[in-house]
Design a protein around this motif. Structure first.
Motif, PDB file in Angstrom:
ATOM      1  N   PRO A 146       0.799  -1.228   0.000  1.00 42.66           N
ATOM      2  CA  PRO A 146       0.000   0.000   0.000  1.00 42.66           C
ATOM      3  C   PRO A 146       0.836   1.286   0.000  1.00 42.66           C
ATOM      4  CG  PRO A 146      -0.951  -1.566   1.526  1.00 42.66           C
ATOM      5  CD  PRO A 146       0.322  -2.170   1.019  1.00 42.66           C
ATOM      6  N   HIS A 147       1.981   1.264   0.663  1.00 43.38           N
ATOM      7  CA  HIS A 147       2.827   2.460   0.696  1.00 43.38           C
ATOM      8  C   HIS A 147       3.292   2.844  -0.710  1.00 43.38           C
ATOM      9  CE1 HIS A 147       5.573   5.352   2.542  1.00 43.38           C
ATOM     10  NE2 HIS A 147       6.458   4.953   1.649  1.00 43.38           N
ATOM     11  N   ASN A 148       3.771   1.854  -1.478  1.00 43.58           N
ATOM     12  CA  ASN A 148       4.220   2.129  -2.843  1.00 43.58           C
ATOM     13  C   ASN A 148       3.062   2.506  -3.752  1.00 43.58           C
ATOM     14  OD1 ASN A 148       6.926   1.881  -2.474  1.00 43.58           O
ATOM     15  ND2 ASN A 148       7.047  -0.243  -3.126  1.00 43.58           N
ATOM     16  N   LEU A 149       1.923   1.826  -3.593  1.00 41.47           N
ATOM     17  CA  LEU A 149       0.755   2.159  -4.420  1.00 41.47           C
ATOM     18  C   LEU A 149       0.297   3.594  -4.157  1.00 41.47           C
ATOM     19  CD1 LEU A 149      -1.254  -1.174  -4.149  1.00 41.47           C
ATOM     20  CD2 LEU A 149      -0.100  -0.265  -6.168  1.00 41.47           C
ATOM     21  N   LEU A 150       0.216   3.972  -2.888  1.00 40.57           N
ATOM     22  CA  LEU A 150      -0.205   5.341  -2.543  1.00 40.57           C
ATOM     23  C   LEU A 150       0.785   6.374  -3.069  1.00 40.57           C
ATOM     24  CD1 LEU A 150      -1.567   4.832   1.067  1.00 40.57           C
ATOM     25  CD2 LEU A 150      -2.870   5.510  -0.952  1.00 40.57           C
ATOM     26  N   ALA A 169      -8.081   6.540  -2.225  1.00 45.11           N
ATOM     27  CA  ALA A 169      -7.284   5.320  -2.094  1.00 45.11           C
ATOM     28  C   ALA A 169      -6.761   5.157  -0.673  1.00 45.11           C
ATOM     29  CB  ALA A 169      -6.119   5.347  -3.085  1.00 45.11           C
ATOM     30  N   GLU A 170      -6.290   6.246  -0.070  1.00 45.99           N
ATOM     31  CA  GLU A 170      -5.765   6.149   1.298  1.00 45.99           C
ATOM     32  C   GLU A 170      -6.866   5.759   2.277  1.00 45.99           C
ATOM     33  OE1 GLU A 170      -2.839   8.593   4.217  1.00 45.99           O
ATOM     34  OE2 GLU A 170      -4.499   9.729   3.351  1.00 45.99           O
ATOM     35  N   LEU A 171      -8.041   6.355   2.146  1.00 43.35           N
ATOM     36  CA  LEU A 171      -9.146   5.999   3.037  1.00 43.35           C
ATOM     37  C   LEU A 171      -9.583   4.549   2.819  1.00 43.35           C
ATOM     38  CD1 LEU A 171     -11.221   9.290   2.926  1.00 43.35           C
ATOM     39  CD2 LEU A 171      -9.909   8.392   4.845  1.00 43.35           C
ATOM     40  N   TRP A 172      -9.522   4.069   1.586  1.00 43.21           N
ATOM     41  CA  TRP A 172      -9.867   2.679   1.316  1.00 43.21           C
ATOM     42  C   TRP A 172      -8.879   1.739   2.004  1.00 43.21           C
ATOM     43  CZ3 TRP A 172      -7.442  -1.346  -1.357  1.00 43.21           C
ATOM     44  CH2 TRP A 172      -8.248  -2.472  -1.567  1.00 43.21           C
TER      45      TRP A 172
END
Length: 173
Positions: free
Chosen positions: A92-96, A111-114
């Protein structure tokens, strides 16, 4: 890049013939006399920074004029950049990070809230959510489903000591 709150040390100088101890208070550190990296007297802006007290003491003792002046080690804290941990590509860190660089802020926020499992608290229209879903599908994120695991982003590391709540100077003898 991530940041950490770290201690650094300066060598404050004073003349023992005029003063019994360090003559400057917490509000006067910028007008005090310090030792520079070139082993010259200087102001706070050019003072040498050390990562430990022992390193500062050794530097002062190597100085030729150390017998004429006394030192006072001043500790101060500041945020420094440290490299990010290495995450896998689909983490998730890389995706965000990729979404933040390539998309608008609102898409990144969705995306972050998801990832945090808080998409139900995100008050936007169904049309906007559909548009964000179409964009985020390209990153492998389907916001119509719940995330497999709740993700909390890393927090800034801070000391658990009371005086680090605000970045004030602290003296160490």
């Amino acid at each position: 890049m991530a940041t950490e709150y770290r201690s650094f040390f300066n060598i404050g100088l004073y003349d023992p013939t005029h003063f019994d101890r360090w003559p400057y208070g917490p509000n006067e550190y910028d007008s005090a006399l310090y030792l520079s990296a070139k082993k010259r007297k200087c102001g706070w802006g050019k003072a040498a920074e050390f990562s430990s007290i022992d390193e500062a003491r050794a530097f002062f003792n190597d100085w030729n004029n150390s017998s004429k002046l006394k030192m006072h080690i001043v500790e101060f804290k500041k945020h420094v950049e440290v490299p990010d941990p290495i995450y896998p590509e689909n983490h998730p860190h890389n995706l965000l990070k990729r979404i933040h660089q390539g998309e608008k802020y609102n898409v990144w926020l969705t995306a972050e809230l998801w990832f945090r499992g808080q998409i139900s608290n995100h008050y936007v229209s169904k049309q906007t959510l559909r548009r964000h879903r179409d964009i985020l599908i390209n990153y492998g994120i389907d916001i119509a489903n719940e995330p497999e695991q709740i993700y909390e982003p890393p927090k800034i590391k801070r000391d658990e000591i009371w005086y680090t709540a605000s970045p004030e100077l602290k003296t160490v003898d």
